[in-house]
Design an enzyme around this catalytic site. Structure first.
Site, PDB file in Angstrom:
ATOM      1  N   ASP A   1       0.828  -1.376   0.297  1.00 29.41           N
ATOM      2  CA  ASP A   1      -0.132   0.034  -0.135  1.00 29.41           C
ATOM      3  C   ASP A   1       0.546   0.998  -0.120  1.00 29.41           C
ATOM      4  OD1 ASP A   1      -2.292   1.410   0.507  1.00 29.41           O
ATOM      5  OD2 ASP A   1      -1.848   2.132   1.561  1.00 29.41           O
TER       6      ASP A   1
ATOM      7  N   TYR B   1       3.293   9.404  -0.595  1.00 30.64           N
ATOM      8  CA  TYR B   1       4.504   9.097   0.331  1.00 30.64           C
ATOM      9  C   TYR B   1       5.400   8.659  -0.459  1.00 30.64           C
ATOM     10  CZ  TYR B   1       0.316   6.257   2.369  1.00 30.64           C
ATOM     11  OH  TYR B   1      -0.938   6.046   2.905  1.00 30.64           O
TER      12      TYR B   1
ATOM     13  N   LYS C   1      -2.724   6.406  -4.547  1.00 35.41           N
ATOM     14  CA  LYS C   1      -3.570   6.813  -4.518  1.00 35.41           C
ATOM     15  C   LYS C   1      -3.161   8.496  -5.025  1.00 35.41           C
ATOM     16  CE  LYS C   1      -3.684   4.718   0.475  1.00 35.41           C
ATOM     17  NZ  LYS C   1      -2.136   4.286   0.885  1.00 35.41           N
TER      18      LYS C   1
ATOM     19  N   HIS D   1      -7.537   9.792  -2.080  1.00 41.55           N
ATOM     20  CA  HIS D   1      -6.995  10.136  -0.808  1.00 41.55           C
ATOM     21  C   HIS D   1      -7.247  10.415   0.549  1.00 41.55           C
ATOM     22  CE1 HIS D   1      -2.530   9.276   0.989  1.00 41.55           C
ATOM     23  NE2 HIS D   1      -3.184   8.985   1.917  1.00 41.55           N
TER      24      HIS D   1
HETATM   25  N1  LIG Z   1      -5.464   6.939   3.773  1.00 38.23           N
HETATM   26  C1  LIG Z   1      -4.879   6.869   4.827  1.00 38.23           C
HETATM   27  O1  LIG Z   1      -5.082   8.389   4.896  1.00 38.23           O
HETATM   28  C2  LIG Z   1      -3.314   6.999   5.415  1.00 38.23           C
HETATM   29  C3  LIG Z   1      -3.218   6.982   6.856  1.00 38.23           C
HETATM   30  C4  LIG Z   1      -1.954   6.283   7.316  1.00 38.23           C
HETATM   31  C5  LIG Z   1      -1.620   5.217   7.183  1.00 38.23           C
HETATM   32  N2  LIG Z   1      -2.640   4.895   5.667  1.00 38.23           N
HETATM   33  C6  LIG Z   1      -1.204   3.303   5.451  1.00 38.23           C
HETATM   34  O2  LIG Z   1      -1.541   2.022   6.301  1.00 38.23           O
HETATM   35  C7  LIG Z   1      -0.312   1.496   6.994  1.00 38.23           C
HETATM   36  C8  LIG Z   1      -0.272   1.629   8.190  1.00 38.23           C
HETATM   37  O3  LIG Z   1      -0.361   2.576   8.836  1.00 38.23           O
HETATM   38  P1  LIG Z   1       0.553   3.568   9.797  1.00 38.23           P
HETATM   39  O4  LIG Z   1       1.867   3.501   8.756  1.00 38.23           O
HETATM   40  O5  LIG Z   1       0.103   4.719  10.173  1.00 38.23           O
HETATM   41  O6  LIG Z   1       0.684   2.631  11.238  1.00 38.23           O
HETATM   42  P2  LIG Z   1       0.897   1.385  11.720  1.00 38.23           P
HETATM   43  O7  LIG Z   1       1.139   0.069  10.979  1.00 38.23           O
HETATM   44  O8  LIG Z   1      -0.356   1.878  12.853  1.00 38.23           O
HETATM   45  O9  LIG Z   1       2.232   1.534  12.639  1.00 38.23           O
HETATM   46  C9  LIG Z   1       3.414   1.482  12.681  1.00 38.23           C
HETATM   47  C10 LIG Z   1       4.616   2.218  13.729  1.00 38.23           C
HETATM   48  O10 LIG Z   1       4.053   0.298  14.458  1.00 38.23           O
HETATM   49  C11 LIG Z   1       5.385   0.098  14.093  1.00 38.23           C
HETATM   50  N3  LIG Z   1       5.185  -1.197  14.219  1.00 38.23           N
HETATM   51  C12 LIG Z   1       5.145  -1.680  13.286  1.00 38.23           C
HETATM   52  N4  LIG Z   1       4.546  -3.422  13.673  1.00 38.23           N
HETATM   53  C13 LIG Z   1       6.015  -3.411  14.686  1.00 38.23           C
HETATM   54  C14 LIG Z   1       5.294  -4.748  15.627  1.00 38.23           C
HETATM   55  N5  LIG Z   1       5.111  -6.091  15.534  1.00 38.23           N
HETATM   56  N6  LIG Z   1       6.135  -4.908  17.722  1.00 38.23           N
HETATM   57  C15 LIG Z   1       5.717  -3.260  17.481  1.00 38.23           C
HETATM   58  N7  LIG Z   1       5.833  -2.044  16.807  1.00 38.23           N
HETATM   59  C16 LIG Z   1       5.584  -1.787  15.691  1.00 38.23           C
HETATM   60  C17 LIG Z   1       6.357   0.509  13.719  1.00 38.23           C
HETATM   61  O11 LIG Z   1       7.627   0.877  13.835  1.00 38.23           O
HETATM   62  P3  LIG Z   1       8.652   0.810  12.249  1.00 38.23           P
HETATM   63  O12 LIG Z   1       8.829   0.481  11.468  1.00 38.23           O
HETATM   64  O13 LIG Z   1      10.182   1.442  13.756  1.00 38.23           O
HETATM   65  O14 LIG Z   1       9.224  -1.141  12.602  1.00 38.23           O
HETATM   66  C18 LIG Z   1       5.395   2.390  12.932  1.00 38.23           C
HETATM   67  O15 LIG Z   1       6.739   2.531  14.355  1.00 38.23           O
HETATM   68  C19 LIG Z   1       0.611   3.098   5.928  1.00 38.23           C
HETATM   69  O16 LIG Z   1       1.742   2.540   5.810  1.00 38.23           O
HETATM   70  C20 LIG Z   1      -0.230   3.022   5.327  1.00 38.23           C
HETATM   71  O17 LIG Z   1       0.193   2.472   3.981  1.00 38.23           O
HETATM   72  C21 LIG Z   1      -2.924   4.949   4.406  1.00 38.23           C
END
Ligand SMILES: NC(=O)c1ccc[n+]([C@@H]2O[C@H](COP(=O)([O-])OP(=O)(O)OC[C@H]3O[C@@H](n4cnc5c(N)ncnc54)[C@H](OP(=O)(O)O)[C@@H]3O)[C@@H](O)[C@H]2O)c1
Length: 288
Positions: free
Chosen positions: A50, A55, A80, A113
Site C-alpha cells: 500500500d 508518500y 492513491k 486519498h
Molecule cells: N489512507 C490514509 O490516509 C492513510 C493514513 C495513514 C496510513 N495509511 C496506510 O496504512 C499503513 C499503516 O499505518 P501506519 O504506518 O500509520 O501505522 P501502523 O502500521 O499502525 O504502525 C506503524 C508503526 O508501528 C511500529 N510497528 C510495526 N509493527 C510493530 C510490531 N510488531 N511491534 C511494535 N511496533 C511495531 C512501526 O515501527 P518500525 O517501522 O520502527 O518497526 C511504526 O512505527 C501505512 O503505511 C499506509 O500504507 C493510510
C-alpha cells in the site's frame, strides 16, 4: 522461514477482483529505505503493498517489486491520488505519473486519498468519475476511496454508477470507526484499516497484553488478528525485519469471542482518533 503466501486469505471485492487481506504499508518510509523494506516484505511472504503519491516512494516500491523476481501479477499494489490533483485533468496527469513512477502499466487498486469536502467546491464526485475512467481503460483494476465518511459515500451512491471497492479509513482498538465500517459492509464496500496498531500506541494496553499472554502471541499480532476477524484489510508498516516477519504470522491462531469483545470494549470513539478528521482535512502538499 517465510510464511507461505497461501496462508494469507483473500477477500472478494464488489467488482469481482480479489485482494490479499494482509499487506505491507509504506507511509513514512523514506524513499531511500523503501526498496529494502518492501524487498524484505516480499521475501517474507507479503504480496500486497500500500503506497500513495503523497508518500513519495512509489518509484522505490516499483523497483522492489521488479527486484523481487515475482511476477507483477502476483503482487497486489495500491496507490492513491494526492490532494492537489482532484480536478479531472489533474487527476488524469497524476495517475499517469503514478504509473510512470511505479514503472507499471496498471495498479491493482487506486484510491482518492482524502475527500477534501472543503476544497474544490466540495466536488469529489468529478474526481470519482475520473477514477471510473481509469477502471474502464483497465489501468486501475479496482478503484476505491480513502477517508470517506458516510455522507461522502452516500453522495457517490446518489450521483455515480460505481460503488467504491474499498474505503481505507483510520481504525484500531482506540478508534474503531464502526459506523463507517458497518455502512461499508452493508453496501459491499470493503474496509481497509489504516494505522491498524495506531502506530504502536495500543500495544502497551494491559487488556491487549493480557490477551497476548493468553494466546502466546505479541500484542501487535493480537491487534492485527482482531482486524482480520472483523473482515478488515490491514497493511501494517515496519522497517524492522523482525516486526515485518512478526506481523505476517496471523493465520495460525484465533481470538475467541470473549477476547475479541474485550478489544471491542477499548473503543474511545472520536477521542481515540489519531489522524486528521476527514470532514475538515484540507492539506495540499506541493506538487512533485
Ligand atoms: N489512507 C490514509 O490516509 C492513510 C493514513 C495513514 C496510513 N495509511 C496506510 O496504512 C499503513 C499503516 O499505518 P501506519 O504506518 O500509520 O501505522 P501502523 O502500521 O499502525 O504502525 C506503524 C508503526 O508501528 C511500529 N510497528 C510495526 N509493527 C510493530 C510490531 N510488531 N511491534 C511494535 N511496533 C511495531 C512501526 O515501527 P518500525 O517501522 O520502527 O518497526 C511504526 O512505527 C501505512 O503505511 C499506509 O500504507 C493510510
Amino acid at each position: 522461514m517465510p510464511a507461505s503466501t497461501s496462508t494469507i486469505p483473500t477477500l472478494e471485492l464488489n467488482d469481482g477482483n480479489t485482494i490479499p487481506q494482509l499487506g505491507f504499508g509504506v507511509f513514512q518510509i523514506p524513499p531511500a529505505d523503501t526498496a529494502r523494506a518492501v524487498g524484505l516484505a516480499l521475501e517474507g511472504g507479503y504480496r500486497h503493498i500500500d503506497t500513495a503519491e503523497m508518500y513519495g516512494n512509489e518509484k522505490e516500491v516499483g523497483e522492489a517489486v521488479r527486484a523481487s523476481g515475482l511476477d507483477r501479477a502476483d503482487v497486489y499494489v495500491t496507490s492513491k491520488l494526492n490532494n492537489g490533483f482532484h480536478r479531472p485533468d489533474d487527476a488524469r496527469k497524476a495517475f499517469d505519473g503514478t504509473l510512470a513512477a511505479l514503472g507499471f502499466d496498471y495498479v491493482d487498486l487506486f484510491l482518492i486519498h482524502w475527500p477534501l469536502p472543503t476544497l474544490y467546491e466540495g466536488d469529489f464526485v468529478s474526481t470519482w468519475r475520473t477514477l471510473e475512467e481509469f477502471k474502464a481503460d483497465g489501468r486501475a483494476r479496482s478503484i476505491g476511496v480513502s477517508n470517506f465518511q458516510i455522507t461522502h459515500l452516500e453522495r457517490l451512491a446518489a450521483e455515480t454508477d460505481t460503488v467504491p471497492a474499498v474505503n481505507q479509513i483510520e481504525a484500531h482498538p482506540y478508534f474503531q470507526n464502526d459506523e463507517v465500517r458497518t455502512h461499508g459492509e452493508e453496501r459491499g464496500i470493503a474496509t481497509e484499516a489504516w494505522s491498524p496498531i495506531a502506530q504502536g500506541e495500543v500495544l502497551g494496553d494491559p487488556v491487549i497484553g493480557a490477551i497476548a499472554d493468553e494466546v502466546g502471541r505479541t500484542p501487535a499480532q493480537v491487534v492485527l488478528r482482531w482486524h482480520i476477524q472483523r473482515n478488515s484489510i490491514v497493511f501494517p508498516k515496519s522497517t524492522t525485519p523482525a516486526r515485518i516477519e512478526e506481523n505476517i504470522r496471523l493465520f495460525d491462531f484465533e481470538l475467541d469471542a470473549g477476547q475479541a469483545a474485550k478489544i471491542d470494549a477499548l473503543d474511545r470513539g472520536e477521542a481515540g482518533r489519531h489522524g486528521p478528521h476527514p470532514d475538515s482535512f484540507a492539506y495540499v502538499p506541493r506538487a512533485r
